[in-house]
Design a protein around this motif. Structure first.
Motif, PDB file in Angstrom:
ATOM      1  N   THR A   3       0.848  -1.190   0.000  1.00  0.00           N
ATOM      2  CA  THR A   3       0.000   0.000   0.000  1.00  0.00           C
ATOM      3  C   THR A   3       0.881   1.236   0.000  1.00  0.00           C
ATOM      4  OG1 THR A   3      -1.693  -1.156   1.251  1.00  0.00           O
ATOM      5  CG2 THR A   3      -1.789   1.246   1.262  1.00  0.00           C
ATOM      6  N   LYS A   4       0.607   2.139  -0.923  1.00  0.00           N
ATOM      7  CA  LYS A   4       1.420   3.360  -1.002  1.00  0.00           C
ATOM      8  C   LYS A   4       0.740   4.536  -0.300  1.00  0.00           C
ATOM      9  CE  LYS A   4       4.386   6.101  -3.830  1.00  0.00           C
ATOM     10  NZ  LYS A   4       5.490   6.056  -2.870  1.00  0.00           N
ATOM     11  N   LYS A   5      -0.548   4.703  -0.601  1.00  0.00           N
ATOM     12  CA  LYS A   5      -1.276   5.838  -0.022  1.00  0.00           C
ATOM     13  C   LYS A   5      -2.278   5.361   1.018  1.00  0.00           C
ATOM     14  CE  LYS A   5      -3.144   7.206  -3.926  1.00  0.00           C
ATOM     15  NZ  LYS A   5      -2.792   5.979  -4.638  1.00  0.00           N
ATOM     16  N   ILE A   6      -2.243   5.971   2.184  1.00  0.00           N
ATOM     17  CA  ILE A   6      -3.276   5.694   3.183  1.00  0.00           C
ATOM     18  C   ILE A   6      -4.327   6.782   3.039  1.00  0.00           C
ATOM     19  CG2 ILE A   6      -3.757   5.257   5.618  1.00  0.00           C
ATOM     20  CD1 ILE A   6      -1.544   3.475   4.787  1.00  0.00           C
ATOM     21  N   LEU A   7      -5.540   6.372   2.679  1.00  0.00           N
ATOM     22  CA  LEU A   7      -6.602   7.349   2.448  1.00  0.00           C
ATOM     23  C   LEU A   7      -7.632   7.287   3.573  1.00  0.00           C
ATOM     24  CD1 LEU A   7      -7.205   6.595  -1.341  1.00  0.00           C
ATOM     25  CD2 LEU A   7      -5.777   8.396  -0.353  1.00  0.00           C
ATOM     26  N   LEU A   8      -8.286   8.386   3.800  1.00  0.00           N
ATOM     27  CA  LEU A   8      -9.437   8.406   4.702  1.00  0.00           C
ATOM     28  C   LEU A   8     -10.646   8.860   3.893  1.00  0.00           C
ATOM     29  CD1 LEU A   8      -7.834  10.330   7.718  1.00  0.00           C
ATOM     30  CD2 LEU A   8      -8.174   7.846   7.552  1.00  0.00           C
ATOM     31  N   ASN A   9     -11.839   8.572   4.407  1.00  0.00           N
ATOM     32  CA  ASN A   9     -13.042   9.065   3.747  1.00  0.00           C
ATOM     33  C   ASN A   9     -13.418  10.442   4.275  1.00  0.00           C
ATOM     34  OD1 ASN A   9     -13.632   6.907   1.950  1.00  0.00           O
ATOM     35  ND2 ASN A   9     -14.055   5.677   3.803  1.00  0.00           N
ATOM     36  N   GLU A  10     -14.315  11.097   3.537  1.00  0.00           N
ATOM     37  CA  GLU A  10     -14.700  12.454   3.936  1.00  0.00           C
ATOM     38  C   GLU A  10     -15.336  12.495   5.309  1.00  0.00           C
ATOM     39  OE1 GLU A  10     -17.120  13.880   0.746  1.00  0.00           O
ATOM     40  OE2 GLU A  10     -15.407  14.167  -0.588  1.00  0.00           O
ATOM     41  N   ASN A  11     -16.029  11.418   5.690  1.00  0.00           N
ATOM     42  CA  ASN A  11     -16.644  11.456   7.026  1.00  0.00           C
ATOM     43  C   ASN A  11     -15.612  11.275   8.137  1.00  0.00           C
ATOM     44  OD1 ASN A  11     -16.133   8.738   6.869  1.00  0.00           O
ATOM     45  ND2 ASN A  11     -18.269   8.165   6.486  1.00  0.00           N
ATOM     46  N   GLN A  12     -14.348  11.005   7.743  1.00  0.00           N
ATOM     47  CA  GLN A  12     -13.279  10.946   8.747  1.00  0.00           C
ATOM     48  C   GLN A  12     -12.530  12.274   8.874  1.00  0.00           C
ATOM     49  OE1 GLN A  12     -11.804   7.244   6.753  1.00  0.00           O
ATOM     50  NE2 GLN A  12     -11.442   6.543   8.842  1.00  0.00           N
ATOM     51  N   PRO A  81      -3.894  12.574   1.247  1.00  0.00           N
ATOM     52  CA  PRO A  81      -3.275  11.248   1.431  1.00  0.00           C
ATOM     53  C   PRO A  81      -2.050  11.282   2.357  1.00  0.00           C
ATOM     54  CG  PRO A  81      -3.480  11.819  -0.921  1.00  0.00           C
ATOM     55  CD  PRO A  81      -3.746  13.065  -0.134  1.00  0.00           C
ATOM     56  N   LEU A  82      -1.859  10.207   3.091  1.00  0.00           N
ATOM     57  CA  LEU A  82      -0.559   9.944   3.716  1.00  0.00           C
ATOM     58  C   LEU A  82       0.135   8.943   2.806  1.00  0.00           C
ATOM     59  CD1 LEU A  82       1.204  10.245   6.448  1.00  0.00           C
ATOM     60  CD2 LEU A  82       0.379   7.918   6.881  1.00  0.00           C
ATOM     61  N   VAL A  83       1.368   9.231   2.434  1.00  0.00           N
ATOM     62  CA  VAL A  83       2.036   8.422   1.415  1.00  0.00           C
ATOM     63  C   VAL A  83       3.307   7.798   1.976  1.00  0.00           C
ATOM     64  CG1 VAL A  83       2.915   8.411  -0.957  1.00  0.00           C
ATOM     65  CG2 VAL A  83       1.201  10.117  -0.282  1.00  0.00           C
ATOM     66  N   ARG A  84       3.517   6.543   1.676  1.00  0.00           N
ATOM     67  CA  ARG A  84       4.783   5.894   2.027  1.00  0.00           C
ATOM     68  C   ARG A  84       5.747   6.103   0.859  1.00  0.00           C
ATOM     69  NH1 ARG A  84       6.506   1.021   4.879  1.00  0.00           N
ATOM     70  NH2 ARG A  84       8.777   1.061   4.688  1.00  0.00           N
ATOM     71  N   ALA A  85       6.903   6.736   1.149  1.00  0.00           N
ATOM     72  CA  ALA A  85       7.849   7.090   0.086  1.00  0.00           C
ATOM     73  C   ALA A  85       8.802   5.937  -0.203  1.00  0.00           C
ATOM     74  CB  ALA A  85       8.602   8.361   0.471  1.00  0.00           C
ATOM     75  N   TYR A  86       8.238   4.812  -0.655  1.00  0.00           N
ATOM     76  CA  TYR A  86       9.051   3.616  -0.934  1.00  0.00           C
ATOM     77  C   TYR A  86      10.198   3.905  -1.893  1.00  0.00           C
ATOM     78  CZ  TYR A  86       5.361   0.573   1.021  1.00  0.00           C
ATOM     79  OH  TYR A  86       4.465  -0.050   1.838  1.00  0.00           O
ATOM     80  N   ASP A  87       9.901   4.715  -2.925  1.00  0.00           N
ATOM     81  CA  ASP A  87      10.909   4.913  -3.968  1.00  0.00           C
ATOM     82  C   ASP A  87      12.042   5.808  -3.483  1.00  0.00           C
ATOM     83  OD1 ASP A  87       9.635   3.428  -6.304  1.00  0.00           O
ATOM     84  OD2 ASP A  87       7.995   4.677  -5.579  1.00  0.00           O
ATOM     85  N   ILE A 251      -3.434   3.509  10.918  1.00  0.00           N
ATOM     86  CA  ILE A 251      -3.829   2.517   9.901  1.00  0.00           C
ATOM     87  C   ILE A 251      -2.582   1.850   9.314  1.00  0.00           C
ATOM     88  CG2 ILE A 251      -4.871   2.230   7.607  1.00  0.00           C
ATOM     89  CD1 ILE A 251      -6.794   4.562   8.400  1.00  0.00           C
ATOM     90  N   ALA A 252      -1.539   2.655   9.099  1.00  0.00           N
ATOM     91  CA  ALA A 252      -0.292   2.104   8.555  1.00  0.00           C
ATOM     92  C   ALA A 252       0.400   1.194   9.570  1.00  0.00           C
ATOM     93  CB  ALA A 252       0.643   3.238   8.142  1.00  0.00           C
ATOM     94  N   GLY A 253       0.045   1.355  10.832  1.00  0.00           N
ATOM     95  CA  GLY A 253       0.623   0.506  11.874  1.00  0.00           C
ATOM     96  C   GLY A 253       1.904   1.044  12.491  1.00  0.00           C
ATOM     97  N   TYR A 254       2.116   2.334  12.370  1.00  0.00           N
ATOM     98  CA  TYR A 254       3.344   2.941  12.910  1.00  0.00           C
ATOM     99  C   TYR A 254       3.032   4.223  13.681  1.00  0.00           C
ATOM    100  CZ  TYR A 254       5.813  -0.058   9.583  1.00  0.00           C
ATOM    101  OH  TYR A 254       6.291  -1.125   8.888  1.00  0.00           O
ATOM    102  N   PHE A 255       3.946   4.553  14.604  1.00  0.00           N
ATOM    103  CA  PHE A 255       3.927   5.886  15.216  1.00  0.00           C
ATOM    104  C   PHE A 255       5.269   6.516  14.846  1.00  0.00           C
ATOM    105  CE2 PHE A 255       4.126   9.179  18.422  1.00  0.00           C
ATOM    106  CZ  PHE A 255       2.806   9.579  18.545  1.00  0.00           C
TER     107      PHE A 255
END
Lengths: 434, 434
Positions: A3-12, A81-87, A251-255
């Motif tokens: 998963t690259k982008k962690i998205l939330l919905n508008e109601n969040q 979005p929260l994005v994981r910068a894998y590259d 959601i990503a499982g990290y702090f």
């Protein structure tokens, strides 16, 4: 697949902003009215700002509700979005896990809209018809211009002359949304005229533009001033960044071990940091906060903690903050949004109390970082945001050396598509370009 | 509160592209090799394009799998949001429900990356080391430049001289990602030199730039050509837009009555349309497809259906398509991406068979539409995309007149932040600006 982008919905989208003043171990010294040399009162501040914004400025409530209308407009681009910068991680060959919050997806390409919408809304509710503001890089002016368009408010933007000429397209963006934009110093204010008499070639500065915008606000009818950073209520609105990021990191499982952002007047830095900082203050969570400044304007890193004006002419209240002096003239670096002399009340107190680290980075290092980011993650960052990226890269390389799998979170405050002239002048010498 | 953006998760990114050739009632006439006057063979086409892309060009398979690597890179910006344009609806006071697919969120600000990533990938897999291409507005050149950076490929971009000079920042974007960009006509090719000898001030055109890129591809070692529109395999890659939109419209609870997009060579139009068109072909769904062209280049609206070259010099195969002639010189409108003379094989056949409607719109109308969109929905659209918006506004106003609550879906193919010079020259006369 990953998963690259962690998205939330508008109601969040968070229902409240987070006010760190409720949780600070030591509150900052008060603002001072330079005319009376006494604490600034709410009434005095209301000459300049909408009453509800003044209430927020002084508030000690932990959670302040986001009006439905503002929350509804946030949906145009939020949650971001929260994005994981894998590259980027791969390019750096680092064990660090790099996340970034992508505030560049807003229509004007930066986080500034988060507060612009709120400020325009409260002014509208109080019957104000006209707003003034300043802009350095142009991000804040663009954001206020859309926001005023939505609420049917007139807007006058004083844009640092240097940027006005270097960034022609920013003016067109502001104009496309209906805002009026003036090169500062201008002939529209007494202070501007005085400066132009002394030096017709004055290139302007953020603190001069603030003086002009403030002067127009206090001299014209039914007009208020708006500011894009520094003040508590602006930082408050920006906490939506960190509040979303908090849910997304979960959601990503990290702090995060380290939260990093560029620092001009504190708006994007505080926005991403304060919600995480609350866990350090209240629960002792081990997390560091790094403010990345330009070498040309290192107020937190090399400034002095004292009372200073927020503007050049001395028209604002006195603010207790780390400052380089309100007459400080930073070099003409491309990150115009970071060329402000002071660090604001909340951040300065938190820095004094040991919660915030800062570092100053050269323009060459930041642009090299920005290009590496563009070539790996695709997005060309704003010159301001390249400071956060450069600081993140430093941390990622340290983690590589020590073999630590640290979790780094930085704020991508904006994209650079309206700042390509900056990249143009940088490109030939770019060490990471080839 | 109302939902504005319909989002999908990354695991909902489609696993296949949709090939409309599998479902067309009448297949288009074949491509012709002008040297033999016979059907172009796959082998002949492979001189220019990667073999796998040639396979796709000729394929009649309905679903073509998206490689994992490409799907992984799509995650940098996909799935893109489907947005309900509530604020535009309100401004138009229309009973129509307006949705748009927001392809402007990609790092280069347009849908072009959808095919660029795929094309770079297949070339890389086949051992190609260098690519050439053309670009009009600069969107495709920017997209190819990122894509080549990701796969370590050299890239030469021939950019229409007019755009090269009008859009300085596009060059910097392309350069920031590592692509080499040349004003076309250039001195790098025989054809370019010939044109410059005839007229040193030649402003260039898309079909000239194609000729140059093709010439370089066939004369240099281990080099292939890439095209950003017109051909079947390019349209195929873009169907990811419509496939996502289909899922999103279902979540929204609607099926579009009309699907609208701007039309240059067909890439964004086909991308959003073909997946919905399949329901009309296979299940008789009542849905219309509207291609919005500029009055300055109305190939579908006023062109002739016949065999024509894809480029100016006559180096490409002959394509059966609606065309204004490969020597057609459109006015210098701002929507440089729509200044192409032909409509491509698939779209032209579908238009002939009555599945596609087209209309031609004046530049003034499109910019007024673009500004109204910016002022309501926040996003400043690319000059190309303003054509889709103008056509949508026409339909929304018709719906208002007839009182029909139609569902309109248009493709926002890109944002205009790198095209602000176009807005600048338009702004003073904008009827909807005040």
């Amino acid at each position: 697949m990953k998963t690259k982008k962690i998205l939330l919905n508008e109601n969040q989208i968070p229902r409240c902003w987070y006010n760190i003043a409720a949780d600070m171990p030591n509150l900052p010294q008060p603002l001072i009215n330079p005319q009376t040399s006494k604490e600034l009162t709410k009434e005095q501040m209301s000459m300049l700002f909408a009453k509800e914004l003044v209430e927020q400025e002084f508030s000690r409530e932990r959670w302040i509700e986001i009006p439905d209308v503002v929350r509804d407009l946030y949906k145009q681009y939020r949650p971001t979005p929260l994005v994981r910068a894998y590259d980027l991680e791969r390019a750096l060959d680092t064990p660090a896990k790099i996340f970034f919050k992508n505030e560049s997806v807003s229509p004007v390409g930066s986080h500034k809209l988060n507060s612009a919408l709120a400020q325009a809304y409260y002014n509208k509710m109080e019957g104000i018809t006209k707003l003034t503001t300043e802009t350095g890089a142009g991000q804040w002016g663009s954001a206020m211009s859309i926001a005023c368009q939505y609420f049917g408010l007139d807007l006058n933007v004083f844009m640092v002359r240097q940027s006005f000429e270097q960034k022609p397209y920013r003016k067109v963006v502001i104009g496309s949304y209906g805002g009026k934009v003036h090169a500062s110093p201008s002939n529209l204010t007494q202070y501007g005229r005085k400066l132009l008499e002394e030096d017709p070639l004055n290139r302007g500065s953020l603190s001069i533009a603030i003086s002009e915008a403030v002067e127009m606000a206090v001299t014209e009818k039914n007009t208020r001033y708006t500011l894009g950073s520094v003040l508590n209520h602006v930082l408050l609105h920006q906490t939506i960044i960190g509040l979303e990021a908090e849910m997304q990191m979960e959601i990503a499982g990290y702090f995060p071990d380290k939260v990093i952002a560029c620092f001009g007047g504190g708006s994007n830095f505080s926005g991403i940091s304060f919600p995480f900082l609350r866990h350090r203050i209240l629960n002792g969570k081990e997390v560091k906060f790094i403010a990345a400044e330009p070498e040309a304007c290192p107020k937190l890193t090399k400034g002095e903690l004292r009372y200073d004006y927020g503007d050049s002419a001395g028209m604002t209240p006195l603010i207790p903050m780390y400052t380089l002096g309100n007459d400080f003239k930073p070099e003409q670096i491309h990150a115009a949004g970071l060329r402000y002399h002071g660090g604001g009340q909340l951040v300065s107190q938190l820095k004094k109390d040991g919660f915030i680290d800062s570092l100053a980075i050269s323009q060459d290092e930041t642009f090299a970082a920005g290009l590496l980011f563009a070539k790996t993650e695709g997005i060309i960052p704003a010159p301001e945001s390249t400071h956060a990226i450069a600081a993140t890269i430093r941390e990622a390389l340290k983690a590589k050396e020590s073999g630590k799998s640290e979790v780094l979170l930085f704020n991508l405050s904006g994209h650079g598509l309206l700042d390509m002239s900056a990249y143009e002048s940088y490109l030939p010498g770019a060490s990471l370009l080839k």
